[in-house]
Design a protein around this motif. Sequence first.
Motif, PDB file in Angstrom:
ATOM      1  N   ALA A  30      37.966  45.552  36.947  1.00 38.06           N
ATOM      2  CA  ALA A  30      37.422  45.127  38.242  1.00 38.06           C
ATOM      3  C   ALA A  30      38.486  44.530  39.152  1.00 38.06           C
ATOM      4  O   ALA A  30      38.628  44.923  40.314  1.00 38.06           O
ATOM      5  N   LEU A  31      39.261  43.569  38.637  1.00 39.60           N
ATOM      6  CA  LEU A  31      40.253  42.905  39.487  1.00 39.60           C
ATOM      7  C   LEU A  31      41.436  43.805  39.781  1.00 39.60           C
ATOM      8  O   LEU A  31      41.996  43.781  40.882  1.00 39.60           O
ATOM      9  N   ALA A  32      41.852  44.595  38.788  1.00 41.53           N
ATOM     10  CA  ALA A  32      43.015  45.466  38.991  1.00 41.53           C
ATOM     11  C   ALA A  32      42.744  46.506  40.068  1.00 41.53           C
ATOM     12  O   ALA A  32      43.646  46.852  40.855  1.00 41.53           O
ATOM     13  N   THR A  33      41.513  47.004  40.126  1.00 39.55           N
ATOM     14  CA  THR A  33      41.188  47.972  41.174  1.00 39.55           C
ATOM     15  C   THR A  33      40.894  47.267  42.500  1.00 39.55           C
ATOM     16  O   THR A  33      41.195  47.808  43.564  1.00 39.55           O
ATOM     17  N   ARG A  34      40.328  46.068  42.425  1.00 40.25           N
ATOM     18  CA  ARG A  34      40.032  45.309  43.653  1.00 40.25           C
ATOM     19  C   ARG A  34      41.309  44.991  44.420  1.00 40.25           C
ATOM     20  O   ARG A  34      41.348  45.077  45.654  1.00 40.25           O
ATOM     21  N   THR A  35      42.360  44.614  43.724  1.00 40.53           N
ATOM     22  CA  THR A  35      43.625  44.243  44.374  1.00 40.53           C
ATOM     23  C   THR A  35      44.589  45.414  44.491  1.00 40.53           C
ATOM     24  O   THR A  35      45.739  45.221  44.878  1.00 40.53           O
ATOM     25  N   ARG A  36      44.127  46.606  44.101  1.00 38.95           N
ATOM     26  CA  ARG A  36      44.926  47.837  44.172  1.00 38.95           C
ATOM     27  C   ARG A  36      46.165  47.789  43.281  1.00 38.95           C
ATOM     28  O   ARG A  36      47.168  48.430  43.573  1.00 38.95           O
ATOM     29  N   ALA A  37      46.074  47.012  42.214  1.00 31.69           N
ATOM     30  CA  ALA A  37      47.152  47.036  41.221  1.00 31.69           C
ATOM     31  C   ALA A  37      47.148  48.353  40.461  1.00 31.69           C
ATOM     32  O   ALA A  37      48.200  48.858  40.046  1.00 31.69           O
ATOM     33  N   ALA A 182      48.482  44.636  36.242  1.00 32.99           N
ATOM     34  CA  ALA A 182      48.316  45.886  35.493  1.00 32.99           C
ATOM     35  C   ALA A 182      48.482  45.636  33.998  1.00 32.99           C
ATOM     36  O   ALA A 182      47.739  46.178  33.170  1.00 32.99           O
ATOM     37  N   ILE A 183      49.462  44.792  33.646  1.00 28.40           N
ATOM     38  CA  ILE A 183      49.670  44.431  32.232  1.00 28.40           C
ATOM     39  C   ILE A 183      48.499  43.602  31.724  1.00 28.40           C
ATOM     40  O   ILE A 183      48.002  43.802  30.614  1.00 28.40           O
ATOM     41  N   ALA A 184      48.038  42.661  32.566  1.00 28.82           N
ATOM     42  CA  ALA A 184      46.932  41.789  32.170  1.00 28.82           C
ATOM     43  C   ALA A 184      45.652  42.579  31.937  1.00 28.82           C
ATOM     44  O   ALA A 184      44.857  42.243  31.050  1.00 28.82           O
ATOM     45  N   ALA A 185      45.425  43.643  32.709  1.00 27.39           N
ATOM     46  CA  ALA A 185      44.226  44.462  32.519  1.00 27.39           C
ATOM     47  C   ALA A 185      44.219  45.091  31.130  1.00 27.39           C
ATOM     48  O   ALA A 185      43.187  45.118  30.447  1.00 27.39           O
ATOM     49  N   GLY A 186      45.383  45.599  30.698  1.00 26.37           N
ATOM     50  CA  GLY A 186      45.485  46.138  29.347  1.00 26.37           C
ATOM     51  C   GLY A 186      45.280  45.065  28.291  1.00 26.37           C
ATOM     52  O   GLY A 186      44.645  45.305  27.250  1.00 26.37           O
ATOM     53  N   ALA A 187      45.787  43.858  28.557  1.00 24.63           N
ATOM     54  CA  ALA A 187      45.629  42.762  27.595  1.00 24.63           C
ATOM     55  C   ALA A 187      44.165  42.347  27.464  1.00 24.63           C
ATOM     56  O   ALA A 187      43.681  42.083  26.352  1.00 24.63           O
ATOM     57  N   VAL A 188      43.437  42.304  28.576  1.00 23.52           N
ATOM     58  CA  VAL A 188      42.012  41.959  28.517  1.00 23.52           C
ATOM     59  C   VAL A 188      41.242  43.022  27.740  1.00 23.52           C
ATOM     60  O   VAL A 188      40.363  42.707  26.923  1.00 23.52           O
ATOM     61  N   ALA A 189      41.567  44.297  27.986  1.00 27.77           N
ATOM     62  CA  ALA A 189      40.902  45.380  27.249  1.00 27.77           C
ATOM     63  C   ALA A 189      41.189  45.284  25.755  1.00 27.77           C
ATOM     64  O   ALA A 189      40.293  45.489  24.928  1.00 27.77           O
ATOM     65  N   SER A 259      45.728  37.925  38.749  1.00 32.22           N
ATOM     66  CA  SER A 259      46.632  37.946  37.600  1.00 32.22           C
ATOM     67  C   SER A 259      46.466  36.697  36.750  1.00 32.22           C
ATOM     68  O   SER A 259      46.411  36.772  35.515  1.00 32.22           O
ATOM     69  N   VAL A 260      46.354  35.524  37.395  1.00 31.92           N
ATOM     70  CA  VAL A 260      46.137  34.271  36.651  1.00 31.92           C
ATOM     71  C   VAL A 260      44.846  34.349  35.845  1.00 31.92           C
ATOM     72  O   VAL A 260      44.803  33.997  34.656  1.00 31.92           O
ATOM     73  N   ALA A 261      43.771  34.824  36.469  1.00 25.35           N
ATOM     74  CA  ALA A 261      42.470  34.891  35.800  1.00 25.35           C
ATOM     75  C   ALA A 261      42.518  35.812  34.586  1.00 25.35           C
ATOM     76  O   ALA A 261      42.024  35.468  33.509  1.00 25.35           O
ATOM     77  N   GLN A 262      43.129  36.982  34.742  1.00 27.32           N
ATOM     78  CA  GLN A 262      43.120  37.946  33.644  1.00 27.32           C
ATOM     79  C   GLN A 262      44.077  37.562  32.523  1.00 27.32           C
ATOM     80  O   GLN A 262      43.763  37.757  31.344  1.00 27.32           O
ATOM     81  N   VAL A 286      35.964  36.216  31.375  1.00 24.75           N
ATOM     82  CA  VAL A 286      36.595  36.816  32.555  1.00 24.75           C
ATOM     83  C   VAL A 286      35.895  36.388  33.836  1.00 24.75           C
ATOM     84  O   VAL A 286      36.546  36.015  34.820  1.00 24.75           O
ATOM     85  N   THR A 287      34.566  36.432  33.843  1.00 23.76           N
ATOM     86  CA  THR A 287      33.827  36.056  35.060  1.00 23.76           C
ATOM     87  C   THR A 287      34.114  34.609  35.449  1.00 23.76           C
ATOM     88  O   THR A 287      34.332  34.304  36.633  1.00 23.76           O
ATOM     89  N   SER A 288      34.144  33.709  34.468  1.00 24.06           N
ATOM     90  CA  SER A 288      34.409  32.292  34.758  1.00 24.06           C
ATOM     91  C   SER A 288      35.839  32.077  35.230  1.00 24.06           C
ATOM     92  O   SER A 288      36.090  31.269  36.139  1.00 24.06           O
ATOM     93  N   ALA A 289      36.786  32.795  34.612  1.00 24.45           N
ATOM     94  CA  ALA A 289      38.179  32.670  35.048  1.00 24.45           C
ATOM     95  C   ALA A 289      38.370  33.193  36.471  1.00 24.45           C
ATOM     96  O   ALA A 289      39.122  32.608  37.261  1.00 24.45           O
ATOM     97  N   VAL A 290      37.689  34.277  36.802  1.00 23.44           N
ATOM     98  CA  VAL A 290      37.756  34.803  38.170  1.00 23.44           C
ATOM     99  C   VAL A 290      37.213  33.780  39.163  1.00 23.44           C
ATOM    100  O   VAL A 290      37.801  33.536  40.230  1.00 23.44           O
ATOM    101  N   LEU A 291      36.103  33.158  38.825  1.00 20.42           N
ATOM    102  CA  LEU A 291      35.535  32.131  39.696  1.00 20.42           C
ATOM    103  C   LEU A 291      36.480  30.949  39.851  1.00 20.42           C
ATOM    104  O   LEU A 291      36.673  30.433  40.961  1.00 20.42           O
ATOM    105  N   GLY A 292      37.076  30.514  38.730  1.00 16.31           N
ATOM    106  CA  GLY A 292      37.992  29.380  38.794  1.00 16.31           C
ATOM    107  C   GLY A 292      39.204  29.658  39.657  1.00 16.31           C
ATOM    108  O   GLY A 292      39.581  28.844  40.516  1.00 16.31           O
TER     109      GLY A 292
END
Length: 337
Positions: A30-37, A182-189, A259-262, A286-292
């Motif tokens: 969600a975030l990686a595509t939102r920010t066009r990473a 982009a790296i963080a997205a793979g780490a979350v997955a 990036s911080v959230a992910q 993830v949702t809570s980190a995005v909000l924070g």
Amino acid sequence: MAPVIFGAVVLVTAAFAFLNGFRDVSNAVALATRTRALTPSIAVLLAAFFNFIGALLSAGLAVAVSQHWITLPPGSSGLSILIAGLVSACAWGLLMWWRGMPSSSTHALVGGLAGAGLASLAVGGTGVGGVDQSLLFQVVLPLVLSPLVAYSFAFFLVYPATWAARHTQPNVVNQRFRRSQAIAAGAVAFGHGLQDGQRVSAVLLLALLAAGYSDGGTMPVWVALLSAVMITAGTLFGGWRISHTIGHKITRIDPLRGSVAQIYSAVMLFVGAIALHWPLSTTHTVTSAVLGAGENQNFAVTHRKLVFRILGLWALTPAATAALAFILALALSPLAG
């Protein structure tokens, strides 16, 4: 009858794993595509690959999870409880996806198993052992603590990130943090595969125990492969409704905050799965980190009405799935007799 019910449990567990990947792909992309990473197609392929690796490696951890999770009555009774709990969790997950709301598959599953266990007791059967501790340590405490920890740390970690970038041009900052995102997205997955792959494999191992096909000491290869393949397949089909909610609706996010959230979410998932053996909800984290991270801005950016609606659904999840599973287990009770 038990072999037939066991086959049904395997099929429903495969469906649960598919829906898990289908719904939770949003946490990584969600975030990686939102920010066009990342482009949507690359983000999904990346998430699918790391989900597969994480779920496959989680098989060894699932043995310990199943041994300290819950105990089921042997035979058709235990298998019927699993079916009711899994169907309930799948139905709730589909409803939440349709409404575009992020929710926890783990909380839905534990609530469903608790409700099915109560139904078994109501008809004079054997309940689910250890479900009180599962509700406490896998639902109540994570429901309260993990969102608070994820929100708080993501909020405060924005300060050192923005301080480090204070003398850098905004376009350079965005470019650098898109790369890290982009790296963080793979780490979350990968963290999602570790966490949720354990639950899927543990359910199958419990089914093998209830059916008398295993002593629970080892993880069959087919169980690990089925869990990994179905979660990955669900990821590839990706449910974008929830991605739109996380990436666009709940708060405004930029590459630095995304990036911080992910990154922090991935750290929590790794520590929870590997070091502490705690079942953390990827969605809640993830949702809570995005909000924070999104809240740490100089102007209001959060859709608070939507956030409160999501929090209410998080609290409702185990109760709703328990009620549905209770009804399903009563309907299946003739098979367990």
